[in-house]
Enzyme design. Structure first.
Site, PDB file in Angstrom:
ATOM      1  CG  ASN A  16      -1.969  -1.166   1.145  1.00 40.94           C
ATOM      2  OD1 ASN A  16      -2.553  -1.509   0.171  1.00 40.94           O
ATOM      3  ND2 ASN A  16      -2.133  -1.752   2.400  1.00 40.94           N
TER       4      ASN A  16
ATOM      5  CE1 TYR B  49     -46.664 -50.910 -14.223  1.00 44.26           C
ATOM      6  CE2 TYR B  49     -45.028 -49.758 -12.580  1.00 44.26           C
ATOM      7  CZ  TYR B  49     -46.280 -50.062 -13.163  1.00 44.26           C
ATOM      8  OH  TYR B  49     -47.129 -49.211 -12.582  1.00 44.26           O
TER       9      TYR B  49
END
Length: 1521
Positions: free
Chosen positions: A235, A861
């Site tokens: 910074n 089924y």
């Protein structure tokens, strides 16, 4: 107004800035203020958060609270009440105005340097003294103790030190850092070599570079964010902060290139500076030296105290540990730390009880160490580019993610009974050290205590090796054990709290409980609670209680098996079954019972089935009481079991005999079998209520009290403790077959005897159900299914639901249909990852690799039959030599089949039993065929590797694995398409398509799985009517305490497209990062492991064995297979010999009768037998009673005429007369021949058959068993060729259909007109009101038209006719119009159909004249009929009260409903074409409709089989199904 606008409102008047420190000096009460601060700190100490290594924080909450005192001491402003930054800004203004301050005095602008001095907290932390628990350097080691220090001075030192370390990353040739801390003179100096600072004037700012970067704020070389840097500076403050907070700051730079030495001094908080002194420098080594004198008064200090020096010294050691290639010295003493690992050791110097530290250098940028936290609180010491991140950050979370996940899996695996352990709980038991280099790091503030950079911007990944993770998970680390211990303690505490209000109560309300009348009262000790196995058993108990009375007896049914409560505290809390039992008995967790008076019942009676599962339930109840309330088991008479017969035998009018154990019955049957009828009582439901009353009428005879013994504790733990799995293996192995528990007549039973003689039988049976046999590779349920299919000769398809019933009936299957359904489906599945050879044929949807077979259809089924390859694997000629199991008094499936190759390796297995589990991969049957051929030839076997049918990926040996036994890597297939795109065309074994889609969703949007899990839990909770438990814990503000520690933390996938089918894999994936930068196989989980480390099977003797290699398993199988080939040959030879003799004797017999050498008419049977003996006819008794059903069918097929059928059928009648003597039985095959078969033609045919059998016999005798084996292997190989051709045909079919079918979307739906849209909006479905008008009667039809006029609320329609033009849409019944009905057609053809039947072949057509149309009310009912309901067949037509179900009529058939004569009210049914969900309710008096009778129900062929036969084939080649 914002808070920032009031930052300077507490200043004294005047525009000129005055140093707060100077004011502090002039204040006479300064020492007192400092003292008061210490006192204030001491008073707040108890409320302070406990400090740890993690919280080496330089800014605490106390900083804010102390600020008002600091302001008062440092400034002489009049308004002390307004000094806090958190005060209301308007109050400050008002207060200042009262003191006579102007607006200009209130609102001020400061230069940046002044603002830093005025508000230092933002830049260097607090300038006040505070106390914390920190690591410091003391006594030549790192010590964790309470430290009193000022964070600000610590920070400015750290800025200079990190600047020096940064130079190492910029300049690789840097060699040393020298630090001097001079306590007497009050200065600190930091010197480093390496590339120096250029000594030249900056062209833009016209000052020297050293002055620019050390004497001017916001100057830095780190502003180019496109440049990847591994430094700490960012910074533009850094070293300038040290200058600002120093009375003197000296910069010294040596530049070998310019041969200059630069020296400059700054004073007065960087406001004043001397001109730089530049001299000649001839040395070749560059260096930079910073010397600064901190302004101690500003920090409330007089000198460098011991705590500060210890803290600063620790930071010098930090730098040495993070940069091991540098020579770091402190006060001219070199530290000598040459690695980060040695630096870590400074924290644990030769302690006796020091935890084991596990260190790994993951990469050049990551170093990681993990150890157990002694305080059970998360500790971390971490560094980012040499900066000490005292609060951790994303780097710590990332470094720990894989480790925490691995620990979590391990802990949850060992702690299955409790709730899943969260990552935060695990982290609380860890201490971690992290040293990393991060590109362009971002921190939470200038103090740089927490890293906030995203993981994707790190520039590298921390991925610890598997070896490191295994070391952390090892028991020696103590980490897993510590977490488990705390988790169990936590669970036990929660369990105790959950029942804090329990205990003895007068009445309890629990469904299905039949409470004793006196339970919970003063006579509760005399009451007995009967726990039954299910509702049916409770009805039996209720019937019995009616005999002994309800005052003292209560009954409660169990839903099934209880939970094993050991190590299951959390599940116990949520287990309704156990909570109900606890409530009924009046128990309290954690209470030690010395008397039964505190309970609602004084006795607990267990009433279960007399089978293995019933024994298990008894054991689980004993285990529950022993685990929570062990003293109750020591009380005589508290725990009781109720016994019922398992077998009863009946004979004429004699008294039935009951048997309570199977061994007891079998022993009796050896001498008393004839003439007795046997009934098996497998469940309590078999007993009638009358028998229940008989049991309870003699209660003393049917109950046994459990008795405590010396070994009870150990034996109960042996049976149920997870930690004693190995002991259970030994326990089962030592059981002697035939040992059983004598129950009837016994009054007491010790817990040890129950465990070792009864419960052990369940454990053995459990393993038999779960672990396959080495010989046939089948579990018991698979073997029963295969046996039933062979018995039925299942060559034509039947429904799986039918097969389930058949298996249950003919193989004595005693478990649920759901289990058998999954078994049958599993035997038929053929998708990748299932079976290499499916023994059953899948006709229907049996599941796919989309969901791993879970997407299969219902049993009603789908159809199945025996696969053609089944008999090539399990040869029919082996059936007669197999030994069968006897169940329910009849022979059922063999103990094992004997396949041609070891099927255990073909289809593999996964199973978990008691004490044992088994996992065996699939292997290529062709490899096994080849190895069996090598074994036949006496050659060594070749090693084989796992193989899965249809798998396109690779399976390779894992060379780096240290796992004992073989380990392989299953790899999917992927291909790079472009920089950010690749495709996947195969997944590793066991990774299903749906699961992979969820993984890709997670990689695209992290958190997707978690969200779905939460939604699923919410739905489940809403169904139960409870609140969903939160899946996440409360998050900490600290980054490294984040609980959301999932494997996927950042998105990797930009998007993906799925082209996969039910059998193939195809994903195209676009990535965020380039493909080359991603470890595709790891991130996208395209590699999985296949282990050969747990190949556990039953051998041919029923013993459990573990095999280390597949070769050992094959070597065990081969001699067994050869032995059975010899047995097969011997049996077939004996049978051919018998058949040869039989045919020869038959031919001689018929010839003797035809030639009148033997007279059979009008002769006594005894004389005839003697004559046969005299003529030396052979006596033939069928020794091979267990004949192959295959031969029977073959002979029936070849019976071309009645005579052939009669001759062949005589074999099936052998031995039919049980009362005959042996002599008569021996000649039945001759004496049973029909008279019309005694012809010369028959003699000729018999001789031909005899010669054929002789030839077949000779060929068999001359063929070695090895040759027979090779023929079977050839036949199996041919069957595999057919299977491969079938697979290829399916693939070709798909490709062919794709070529013929153009890929295009369906035509778009057409737009509707504006009028339709308007009409739809005017009459939305949500506003419809169901019309309810009474059905008109005959009287109503005579009412005048004015009275029958439709009102606004009445719905009217015209009579339905067969003409389509007169058919109104359903909307017309809801329209608010008053139109006259259309006149009806005079004649109408009426067709009556059964809307529920698919077989409407008979249609009643009538033509009747119609009466004038009459307004008839309709009742229209909307139906939400489900698919399941529509599948059911019902006769709605005959029930006037129930509305008929709508069903689509067969095509090209009119569907007008017949009506009655005009004299009755007409019922009109609307043909609604608008919605399939709307059902028209017919009026009550509708006419009866013609109904087509359903087809005759299908039934199995009747079976009148001999019990001696392995199979009685009930389905011939002309199977009616």
């Amino acid at each position: 107004m914002s808070d920032s606008e009031n930052d300077y409102s507490d200043e004294s008047s005047g525009s000129e800035y005055e140093s707060p420190v100077k004011k502090g000096k002039s204040a006479p009460k300064k020492p007192a203020a400092a003292g008061s601060k210490k006192k204030a700190s001491a008073t707040r100490k108890p409320a302070a958060k406990k400090a740890t290594t993690t919280t080496t924080s330089t800014t605490k909450k106390s900083t804010t609270s102390k600020k008002s005192e600091s302001d008062n001491d440092d400034f002489s402003g009049d308004d002390k009440s307004s000094s806090s930054d958190n005060e209301n800004v308007f109050k400050n203004i008002a207060s200042s105005a009262k003191k006579g301050k102007s607006i200009e005095e209130i609102y001020q602008k400061k230069e940046l340097l002044d603002q830093i001095l005025l508000r230092p907290d933002t830049y260097i932390g607090s300038t006040e003294r505070q106390e914390e628990e920190l690591w410091v350097w003391e006594d030549k080691r790192m010590v964790h103790r309470k430290v009193s220090f000022v964070p600000g001075i610590y920070k400015i030192f750290d800025e200079i030190l990190v600047n020096a370390a940064d130079n190492k990353q910029r300049e690789g040739n840097m060699k040393f850092i020298k630090v001097v801390i001079d306590r007497e003179k009050g200065f600190i100096s930091v010197t480093n070599d390496g590339a120096g600072i250029p000594i030249q004037v900056h062209s833009e700012h016209k000052i020297y570079i050293p002055e620019l970067i050390f004497g001017n704020l916001l100057t830095s070389s780190h502003y180019d964010d496109s440049e990847k840097r591994l430094t700490g500076g960012r910074n533009g403050f850094g070293a300038k902060l040290a200058n600002i907070f120093s009375t003197k700051f000296i910069v010294e730079c040596a530049d070998s290139k310019s041969k200059k030495l630069y020296k400059q001094t700054f004073t007065n908080n960087m406001r004043s500076k001397e001109d730089p002194k530049i001299t000649s420098y001839q040395n070749k080594t560059d260096y930079t030296k910073i010397t600064f004198y901190p302004e101690l008064d500003r920090f409330g200090m007089v000198e460098f105290d011991d705590d500060l020096v210890a803290l600063l010294s620790k930071r010098v050691y930090d730098i040495a540990g993070c940069n091991p290639t540098l020579k770091v010295s402190l006060n001219d003493e070199e530290l000598g730390i040459r690695s980060f690992e040695k630096y870590i050791n400074l924290y644990f110097p030769d302690e006796e009880n020091a935890p084991k530290v596990y260190y790994e250098k993951v990469s050049d940028r990551w170093e990681l160490a993990v150890t157990l936290s002694k305080e059970s609180q998360f500790n971390q010491v971490s560094f980012v580019n040499s900066i000490c991140t005292v609060k951790g950050g994303t780097h710590v979370t990332h470094a720990l993610s894989n480790i925490v996940t691995a620990i979590q899996e391990q802990v949850n695996k060992k702690n299955k009974g409790s709730a899943d352990i969260k990552p935060a709980f695990i982290k609380n038991h860890l201490s971690v050290f992290v040293n990393c280099l991060i590109e362009n790091p971002h921190f939470d503030s200038q103090t740089k205590e927490t890293l906030t950079s995203k993981i994707s911007s790190f520039g590298s990944r921390c991925e610890p090796s598997e070896k490191f993770i295994k070391r952390v998970l090892d028991s020696k680390s103590g980490i897993v054990a510590s977490i488990l211990e705390f988790a169990q303690f936590k669970d036990q505490s929660a369990l105790k709290r959950s029942t804090s209000s329990g205990g003895k109560k007068g009445k309890v309300s629990i469904p299905k409980l039949d409470d004793a009348n006196l339970a919970g009262g003063t006579k509760s000790e005399d009451c007995t609670l009967i726990l039954t196995e299910g509702d049916s058993a409770k009805s039996l108990a209720t019937a019995g209680i009616s005999v002994v009375g309800k005052d003292h007896y209560g009954a409660f049914p169990l839903k099934g098996k209880l939970l094993n409560v050991r190590d299951q505290s959390t599940k116990v809390i949520n287990n309704d079954e156990i909570n109900n039992i606890v409530t009924i008995l009046g128990l309290k967790y954690g209470k030690v019972y010395e008397t039964l008076s505190d309970l609602r019942y004084g006795h607990l009676m267990i009433m279960t089935d007399q089978d293995h599962d019933g024994s298990h339930i008894k054991g689980l109840i004993i285990n529950m009481v022993h685990h929570f309330w062990p003293t109750l088991l020591r009380m005589p008479g508290f725990l009781v079991e109720f016994i019922t017969p398992i077998v009863k035998v009946f004979k004429n009018n004699q008294k039935p005999i009951s048997f309570y154990t199977m061994p007891e019955f079998l022993k009796w049957r050896e001498t008393n079998d004839k003439g007795w009828d046997v009934k098996y009582y497998k469940g309590l439901g078999t007993s009638t209520p009358g028998e229940g009353k008989e049991y309870f009428s003699d209660l003393e005879r049917h109950k046994i009290d459990f008795e405590w013994d010396e070994g009870a504790n150990d034996n109960i733990e042996l049976a149920f403790s997870k930690s004693r799995a190995d002991d259970r293996k030994k326990w089962m192995a030592e059981h002697i077959e035939g040992t059983f528990l004598e129950q009837f007549g016994v009054k007491k039973l010790t817990y040890s005897d129950f465990i070792n003689k009864e419960l052990v039988l369940f454990s053995i049976a459990d393993c038999e159900r779960s672990i396959p046999n080495i010989v046939d590779g089948l579990k018991t349920s698979h073997r029963k299914t295969l046996y039933s299919c062979f018995k039925r000769n299942l060559k034509k398809e039947i429904k799986v639901a039918q097969l389930i019933g058949y298996v249950s009936e003919h193989s004595a299957y005693h478990h649920g249909e759901a289990s058998l359904y999954s078994t049958i489906v599993g035997m038929a599945q053929e998708f990748v990852g299932s079976n290499n050879i499916n023994l059953l044929n899948p006709a229907g949807s049996y599941g796919t690799r989309i969901a791993g077979g879970k997407d299969c259809s219902s049993a009603r089924y789908i159809h199945t039959r025996l696969n053609d390859i089944a008999r090539a694997v399990y040869h029919a000629d082996d059936d007669p030599i197999l030994s069968c199991v006897v169940d329910d008094g009849k022979k059922v499936q063999p103990k094992f089949y004997i396949p041609v190759i070891p099927m255990i390796l073909v289809n593999g297995c996964v199973g978990i039993g008691t004490g044992w589990s088994s996992t065996i991969p699939n292997y290529n049957p062709r490899d096994l065929i080849q190895n069996m051929r090598l074994a036949i030839d006496g050659k060594p076997l070749k090693p084989i590797k796992p193989w899965y049918r249809g798998f396109l990926g690779s399976i390779e040996a894992n060379q780096g694995s240290k796992v004992q036994g073989g380990q392989y890597l299953s790899k999917g297939i992927w291909k790079k398409l472009s920089d950010n795109r690749f495709e996947i065309t195969e997944l590793p074994i066991g990774f299903w398509t749906q699961d992979y889609r969820e993984l890709l969703d997670e990689l695209e949007t992290p958190g997707t799985r978690k969200k779905k899990k939460e939604e699923k839990e919410k739905k489940a909770a809403s169904r139960k009517g409870t609140k969903a438990k939160p899946t996440t814990t409360k998050r900490s503000k600290r980054v490294d305490d984040d609980d959301d520690n999932e494997k996927v933390t950042e998105a990797t996938v930009k998007s993906y497209t799925n082209y996969s089918s039910e059998s193939t894999i195809h994903f195209i994936i676009d990535t965020i990062q380039p493909v080359d930068e991603i470890n595709i196989e790891k991130v996208f989980k395209l590699v999985s492991t296949i282990n050969e480390t747990n190949m556990v099977v039953f051998d041919e003797e029923g013993r459990i064995q573990r095999f280390a290699t597949t070769t050992a398993l094959q070597e065990h199988f081969f001699p067994l297979r050869i032995k059975h080939y010899q047995m097969r040959k011997d049996f077939l030879s004996e049978r051919l010999s018998e058949e040869y003799s039989r045919l020869s004797n038959k031919a001689r017999f018929i010839l003797a009768v035809v030639n009148k050498e033997l007279v059979i008419s009008n002769v006594k049977k005894v004389d005839l037998i003697n004559k046969l003996k005299e003529m030396k006819f052979d006596r033939i008794i069928n020794k091979n009673s267990n004949k192959s059903a295959r031969d029977k069918i073959k002979k029936k097929k070849n019976a071309f005429d009645e005579e052939d059928a009669a001759i062949s059928s005589d074999e099936e009648k052998d031995g039919a007369q049980e009362e005959q003597d042996d002599d008569t039985k021996g000649y039945d095959y001759l004496l049973s021949l029909p008279l019309w078969s005694l012809t010369l033609e028959r003699v000729k045919k018999l001789i031909e058959e005899r010669d054929s059998k002789k030839k077949e016999w000779d060929i068999l005798l001359s063929t070695p068993i090895q040759e027979i084996y090779k023929r079977d292997l050839d036949a199996l190989e041919k069957a595999l060729d057919d299977q491969d051709a079938y697979d290829e045909s399916l693939k070709n079919q798909t490709e062919s259909l794709k070529k013929r079918t153009k890929t295009k979307a369906l035509p778009r739906a057409k737009k509707i007109s504006a009028k339709v849209v308007k009409d739809t909006k005017e009459a939305p479905l949500t506003k419809l009101v169901k019309p309810t008008v009474k059905i008109p009667t005959t009287t109503d039809s005579n009412v005048s038209g004015s009275k029958r006029k439709k009102s606004d609320d009445t719905t009217s329609t015209s009579t339905s006719t067969t003409t389509s033009s007169n058919t109104k849409p359903i909307e017309s019944f809801f329209a608010k119009e008053d139109k006259k009905p259309t006149p009806a057609v005079k004649k109408s053809t009426l067709v009556s159909l059964d809307s529920d039947s698919d077989f409407d072949d008979d249609v009643v057509v009538s033509s009747k004249p119609k009466a004038p149309p009459k307004k008839t009310s309709k009742v229209i009912e909307l139906s939400d009929e489900s698919d399941q309901e529509s599948d059911q067949e019902s006769d709605q037509g005959s029930d006037p009260e129930s509305p008929p179900k709508r069903s689509k009529a067969p095509p090209k058939k009119p569907t007008t409903i017949a009506t009655k004569k005009a004299t009755t009210s007409k019922s009109k049914v609307i043909d609604d074409k608008s919605s399939d969900d709307e059902v028209i309710k017919a009026p009550t008096n509708r006419p009866t409709r013609s109904r087509v009778p359903p087809p005759k129900s299908l039934s199995f062929l009747d079976s009148d089989s001999d019990d001696d036969d392995l199979y009685d084939n009930e389905e011939s080649s002309s199977d009616s199904d």
